[in-house]
Design an enzyme around this catalytic site. Structure first.
Site, mmCIF file in Angstrom:
data_model
loop_
_atom_site.group_PDB
_atom_site.id
_atom_site.type_symbol
_atom_site.label_atom_id
_atom_site.label_comp_id
_atom_site.label_asym_id
_atom_site.label_seq_id
_atom_site.Cartn_x
_atom_site.Cartn_y
_atom_site.Cartn_z
ATOM 1 C CD GLU A 85 -2.879 0.254 5.388
ATOM 2 O OE1 GLU A 85 -2.608 -0.589 6.253
ATOM 3 O OE2 GLU A 85 -2.898 1.478 5.613
ATOM 4 N NE ARG A 87 23.249 18.591 5.407
ATOM 5 C CZ ARG A 87 24.296 18.218 4.653
ATOM 6 N NH1 ARG A 87 24.098 17.676 3.456
ATOM 7 N NH2 ARG A 87 25.524 18.397 5.063
ATOM 8 N N PRO A 96 6.892 3.268 0.215
ATOM 9 C CG PRO A 96 6.165 1.661 1.730
ATOM 10 C CD PRO A 96 5.698 2.855 0.982
ATOM 11 C CG ASP A 147 27.226 16.544 2.666
ATOM 12 O OD1 ASP A 147 27.838 16.964 3.666
ATOM 13 O OD2 ASP A 147 26.120 16.971 2.294
HETATM 14 N N1 LIG Z 1 10.408 4.307 2.607
HETATM 15 C C1 LIG Z 1 9.148 4.239 3.205
HETATM 16 C C2 LIG Z 1 8.061 5.098 2.988
HETATM 17 C C3 LIG Z 1 7.052 4.624 3.772
HETATM 18 C C4 LIG Z 1 5.704 5.152 3.873
HETATM 19 C C5 LIG Z 1 5.214 6.260 3.250
HETATM 20 C C6 LIG Z 1 3.856 6.466 3.527
HETATM 21 C C7 LIG Z 1 3.297 5.533 4.350
HETATM 22 S S1 LIG Z 1 4.519 4.368 4.773
HETATM 23 N N2 LIG Z 1 7.468 3.544 4.435
HETATM 24 N N3 LIG Z 1 8.774 3.317 4.065
#
Ligand SMILES: Nc1cc(-c2cccs2)n[nH]1
Length: 250
Positions: free
Chosen positions: A119, A161, A92, A176
């Site tokens: 985590e 793709r 994330p 696209d």
């Molecule tokens: N964009 C996104 C990636 C993730 C995770 C990657 C690895 C564990 S959680 N959550 N949201």
């Protein structure tokens, strides 16, 4: 392209055996190899995570299994793979995954994916890897998954793709949304197919007119209207690039 994925849930990546990616693998355009992280543990319980230093919720993935797994991947380089893979780490807290980044990754001969549980992986794994290969930490959106395997599926499909020979001519990616170099970075407008009338709803007349100039103009108008409604930020970006392109800035 060669793709390696190190994971504790190889079954999560079954979708890489079907459809577009599955066909590309069968045709030899893609060489996808899965590696079970637990095979690189050294304890009887095959432990891959432990509690975080400094406290806090959840578990962090231990460095030793990852280092051993990545050593195995890099060590298995074949003559056609290039010296090292680009390590793609879904997280994330990564840089946003965009069509431009998909394009960039599609130009590399070898990608290795390190999906973690939420985590994360001990930071030292990423630091050590970055000393021997390119590392790209990638977010597929501002939301939190339980693990990175789903993100791997998203990234692999978006990249695959774009590879030559993966999409048939009929499914070209040239038009696209977000395709870099596209005349307007706008969203696609509505699309229609037979029947011309369905449940009392007719297809827009212009699309049946055979007047390609009018059809192209109508499609641009629809794309612009849709983008304005759904993604006004993209309209502003498009305006800026148009101003730059025609040197119209005041
Ligand atoms: N964009 C996104 C990636 C993730 C995770 C990657 C690895 C564990 S959680 N959550 N949201």
């Amino acid at each position: 392209m060669r793709i390696d994925v190190v994971t504790i849930f190889p079954e999560y990546l079954e979708p890489l055996n079907v459809s577009l990616v599955g066909k590309a693998r069968a045709r030899g355009v893609l060489d996808v190899r899965l590696h079970e992280l637990r095979e690189h543990t050294s304890d009887v319980h095959r432990t891959v995570d432990d509690s975080p230093y400094g406290g806090g919720p959840g578990m962090v993935m231990k460095p030793e299994p990852w280092a051993a797994a990545l050593d195995r991947v890099v060590g298995s380089a074949g003559p056609q793979d290039g010296l090292v893979p680009t390590l793609v780490v879904p997280t994330p807290s990564g840089r946003p995954f965009t069509q431009q980044l998909a394009q960039d990754l599609a130009e590399r001969p070898w990608l290795a994916f390190a999906p973690a549980r939420y985590e994360g992986i001990d930071r030292r794994v990423i630091e050590a890897a970055a000393e021997r290969m390119p590392v790209v930490e990638v977010s597929i959106g501002d939301y939190v998954l339980a693990g990175g395997e789903v993100a791997v599926l998203v990234i692999v499909e978006a990249v695959a793709r774009l590879l030559p020979g993966v999409l048939g001519n009929a499914e070209s990616h040239q038009d696209d949304s977000f395709a870099p170099g596209r005349m307007t970075d706008l969203l696609e407008g509505p699309v229609y197919t037979k029947p011309a009338e369905w449940q009392g709803r007719a297809v827009p007349e212009v699309l049946l007119s055979g007047n390609h100039g009018k059809i192209a103009r109508w499609r641009r108008e629809q794309a612009f209207a849709r983008t304005l409604a759904v993604r006004p930020d993209l309209v502003r970006r498009w305006e800026r690039s148009a101003m730059d392109k025609h040197d119209l800035r005041a």
